[in-house]
Design an enzyme around this catalytic site. Structure first.
Site, mmCIF file in Angstrom:
data_model
loop_
_atom_site.group_PDB
_atom_site.id
_atom_site.type_symbol
_atom_site.label_atom_id
_atom_site.label_comp_id
_atom_site.label_asym_id
_atom_site.label_seq_id
_atom_site.Cartn_x
_atom_site.Cartn_y
_atom_site.Cartn_z
ATOM 1 N N ARG A 1 5.690 39.728 -40.490
ATOM 2 C CA ARG A 1 5.982 39.462 -39.014
ATOM 3 C C ARG A 1 4.895 38.976 -38.229
ATOM 4 N NH1 ARG A 1 7.840 42.724 -36.025
ATOM 5 N NH2 ARG A 1 8.293 44.062 -37.551
ATOM 6 N N TYR B 1 7.520 32.759 -43.452
ATOM 7 C CA TYR B 1 8.056 34.117 -43.707
ATOM 8 C C TYR B 1 9.252 33.968 -43.160
ATOM 9 C CZ TYR B 1 8.828 39.049 -43.266
ATOM 10 O OH TYR B 1 9.353 39.418 -43.952
ATOM 11 N N LYS C 1 15.137 38.800 -35.467
ATOM 12 C CA LYS C 1 14.196 38.963 -34.404
ATOM 13 C C LYS C 1 14.380 38.711 -33.523
ATOM 14 C CE LYS C 1 14.173 42.777 -37.690
ATOM 15 N NZ LYS C 1 14.613 43.727 -37.298
ATOM 16 N N HIS D 1 18.104 47.832 -32.453
ATOM 17 C CA HIS D 1 17.342 47.557 -33.771
ATOM 18 C C HIS D 1 18.457 48.270 -34.850
ATOM 19 C CE1 HIS D 1 13.443 47.274 -36.132
ATOM 20 N NE2 HIS D 1 14.741 46.867 -36.649
ATOM 21 N N SER E 1 10.454 50.560 -38.765
ATOM 22 C CA SER E 1 10.168 50.214 -40.597
ATOM 23 C C SER E 1 10.136 50.872 -41.104
ATOM 24 C CB SER E 1 9.378 49.125 -40.146
ATOM 25 O OG SER E 1 9.267 47.726 -39.102
ATOM 26 N N CYS F 1 11.635 54.117 -42.538
ATOM 27 C CA CYS F 1 12.086 54.883 -42.140
ATOM 28 C C CYS F 1 13.557 55.248 -42.413
ATOM 29 C CB CYS F 1 12.534 55.385 -40.814
ATOM 30 S SG CYS F 1 11.063 55.738 -40.081
ATOM 31 N N ASP G 1 20.484 46.731 -40.037
ATOM 32 C CA ASP G 1 19.356 46.311 -39.385
ATOM 33 C C ASP G 1 19.561 45.598 -37.573
ATOM 34 O OD1 ASP G 1 17.052 45.495 -39.400
ATOM 35 O OD2 ASP G 1 16.821 43.262 -38.917
ATOM 36 N N ARG H 1 10.976 39.952 -49.990
ATOM 37 C CA ARG H 1 12.569 40.181 -49.439
ATOM 38 C C ARG H 1 13.510 40.021 -50.620
ATOM 39 N NH1 ARG H 1 12.495 42.788 -44.101
ATOM 40 N NH2 ARG H 1 10.438 43.146 -43.574
HETATM 41 C C1 OXD Z 1 11.771 44.494 -39.372
HETATM 42 C C2 OXD Z 1 12.878 43.897 -40.839
HETATM 43 O O1 OXD Z 1 10.618 43.959 -39.534
HETATM 44 O O2 OXD Z 1 13.462 43.747 -40.418
HETATM 45 O O3 OXD Z 1 11.961 45.566 -39.505
HETATM 46 O O4 OXD Z 1 11.952 43.372 -41.416
HETATM 47 MN MN MN Z 2 14.925 46.091 -39.168
#
Ligand code: OXD
Ligand code: MN
Length: 605
Positions: free
Chosen positions: A76, A205, A214, A234, A256, A258, A285, A382
């Protein structure tokens, strides 16, 4: 053929076709025939074509595909992500902003004729179970088959998504994506929250182009939620089934890296399994939450799949996530094992393939490449896997009503200060705790102190409006929910000793903390009232089976509240509210500043 007679959809598609000028327009109905045909088309592209996808070993990985994005396009791009509201103030200090008309004037030439010679795919999709009162419809226009195939996994895609839209509704999110030249200098991920519109260009991406995720489900949806009385967060959603058969649902927001996906798919320690505890995943997520008829807060996972980070996922860290990737999965930017035509990534196992293709496409000797410091898989590589593949997917996953939430957990990566777990005194205090979420990075090379990154509610990159108004919305939701509001907790799996070693085992053992949280919700365990919130009393975190590792001394450290560290924490939060937020146009609610005063008074009483 158009799949809807909704006039607003048809008019907008016509307008975008006139702008981007594709040779052909294909409406995605979601049928297997159509998906198979697109898969055949994209996998028969010649090697070297940047759009090419590869068929993997169909015996070992049935239905699985592989793709590499360009090396400049692997994550991102927060610095190129914009919230274009009519005033800068409405976007607030955590977002890049540009005037909507100015942004459109800038991007329109980039989109003009960008799909010449290509096909535009019109993807109708539902975020949330179709027909759910919490679900919403999106339409993404894209020139990428990779996007179509990923959206097929991540959303409920196809004709059915239009079922409840009707002829005149305007309640759908318009997403326009073109990979264009994948030019990083002209890459833009732009949101027009006041128009339910997203424009994404020059990326291929996932996080930038799967516009349901997102862009819609967090940035646009958070804005909609504020106006419509619900919350887009989130957060993972999990259910813990107790031995008596009752299930308690919990959401959790962590920045992210964690461990959100790991917690969502947690496997309880043996003792808990023997006692009959089970953990079910509803989402890993994103959570959309709205008060239900009974006044409680209900959550759905708007997604239909997992877009997970591959490296680090293995049989030990997250066997459930690994199991998700064994069929009908798209792998992006992982490494290939050329001998078996399967995939590999760092920490999958200890046997990197000798005959490997690394994520940029070069054929290499895997072990040698790694020994020289290379990454076979990109660190942000991913898997896009259907939720239905998850061995512990919740039986409520498709429940249109969602699941009632008893607890909300915040957390971050903190070496000190923050105890293993504590509970807020009330919703307002919990909102303060959410606003204070932060994570530390340690400059390992120099052994320097951790750098604190504020990430309120783990939503910093995803709040589609002024962060202060977002906090105010949290406070309003708490008022609406009253005594039916979920209890709010904070956890920290990452506390360290003087030598920098983690002192909590984490992973499945986090169940022991969930256990305490659930008992707090059920009112079956008491707590210690401290300056920062309610903490477990001695002996109330179950350490059966890990007594050697988590001794009473370690537990004391895990649950310590150090007055000096907490005074420093409060000072930092005052600075954050005033310098990073208020001074930059954020509206910090007075209630949150008052929480700082209260914690400080209690600390120093
Ligand atoms: C993030 C994802 O970046 O879930 O939070 O991909
Ligand atoms: Mn995320």
């Amino acid at each position: 053929m158009a799949l809807t007679n909704n006039k607003n959809v048809l008019a907008w598609v016509d307008e975008m076709v006139a702008l981007t000028k594709p040779d052909k327009v294909v409406w995605i109905d979601g049928s297997k025939e159509q998906i198979d045909a697109l898969t055949a088309e994209v996998t028969s592209l010649p090697d070297g074509d940047p759009n090419k996808m590869y068929v993997l070993n169909q015996e070992e990985l049935p239905g699985c595909l592989y793709h590499r994005t360009l090396p400049n396009d692997v994550a991102r791009v927060e610095d190129r992500t914009f919230i274009c509201t009519s005033t800068k103030e409405a976007a607030g200090p955590t977002n890049n902003w540009m005037d909507p008309a100015e942004m459109k004037a800038k991007l329109t030439p980039l989109y003009d004729g960008v799909m010449k010679g290509q096909t535009m795919y019109v993807i109708p999709y539902s975020m949330g179970p179709i027909g759910s009162p919490l679900a919403k419809v999106g339409v993404e226009l894209t020139d990428s088959i990779y996007v179509v195939l990923n959206m097929n996994i991540m959303t409920r895609m196809g004709k059915a998504a239009f079922e409840n839209l009707g002829e005149t509704s305007n309640d759908f999110v318009r997403g326009l994506h073109s990979k264009a030249n994948v030019d990083p200098e002209n890459r833009y991920i732009v949101h027009f929250p006041e128009e339910n519109t997203i424009w994404s260009i020059n990326s291929a991406y996932g996080g930038n182009v799967l516009l349901g995720k997102k862009c819609f489900a967090l940035r646009i949806a958070s804005f909609q939620g504020k106006n419509e009385g619900w919350m887009a967060e989130h957060m993972l959603i999990l259910g813990v089934q107790k031995p008596n058969g009752e299930t308690t649902y919990i959401t959790a927001a962590f920045p992210s890296a964690c461990g959100k996906t790991n917690l969502a798919m947690l496997i309880p320690p043996e003792g808990y399994q023997k006692d009959g505890y089970k953990v079910f995943t509803v989402g890993d997520d994103i959570a959309w939450m709205k008060p239900g008829a009974d006044g409680r807060l209900y959550a759905i996972n708007p997604e239909n799949g997992f877009f997970g980070v591959a490296p680090g996922t293995n049989e030990k860290s997250n066997p459930n996530a690994l199991a998700c990737t064994k069929k009908n999965t798209i792998f992006t930017n992982v490494a290939l094992n050329n001998e078996t035509n399967t995939v590999w990534w760092e920490k999958l196992d200890k046997n990197p393939p000798v005959d490997a293709t690394e994520w940029k496409g070069a054929k290499v000797n895997g072990p040698e490449y790694i020994a020289q410091g290379g990454n076979l898989a990109h660190p942000n590589s991913r898997f896009t896997a259907p939720a239905e593949n998850c061995p512990c997917i919740s039986p409520e996953f498709n429940n249109p009503a969602g699941v009632p939430i008893s607890a909300i957990i915040f957390g971050g990566r903190r070496a000190s200060t923050t105890p293993l777990v504590y509970q807020s005194f009330d919703w307002t205090h919990g909102t303060y705790i959410g606003s204070a979420v932060s994570s530390e990075t340690t400059a390992a090379a120099t052994g320097a102190v951790g750098v604190l990154r504020h990430d309120p509610m783990a939503m910093k990159p995803f709040i589609g409006y002024n962060v202060g108004d977002y906090w105010a919305h949290w406070l309003e939701m708490g008022e609406k929910l009253g005594d039916k509001a979920p209890k709010i907790f904070n956890v920290n799996w990452f506390k360290q000793d003087e030598n920098g070693n983690f002192i909590w085992p984490g992973f499945g053992d986090n169940m022991r903390v969930l256990d305490w949280i659930i008992k707090r919700c059920d009112g079956t365990v008491d707590a210690e009232e401290t300056a920062i919130g309610y903490l477990p009393k001695k002996g109330d975190i179950n350490v059966e089976g890990i007594e050697d590792e988590v001794t009473p001394e370690i537990m004391d450290k895990l649950l310590a509240v150090d007055k000096d560290l907490w005074n420093a924490e409060i000072a930092e939060m005052r600075r954050y509210y005033s310098e990073d937020i208020a001074a930059k146009g954020g509206h910090v609610p007075a209630e949150l500043v008052a929480e700082l005063d209260k914690i400080e008074a209690r600390l120093n009483a």
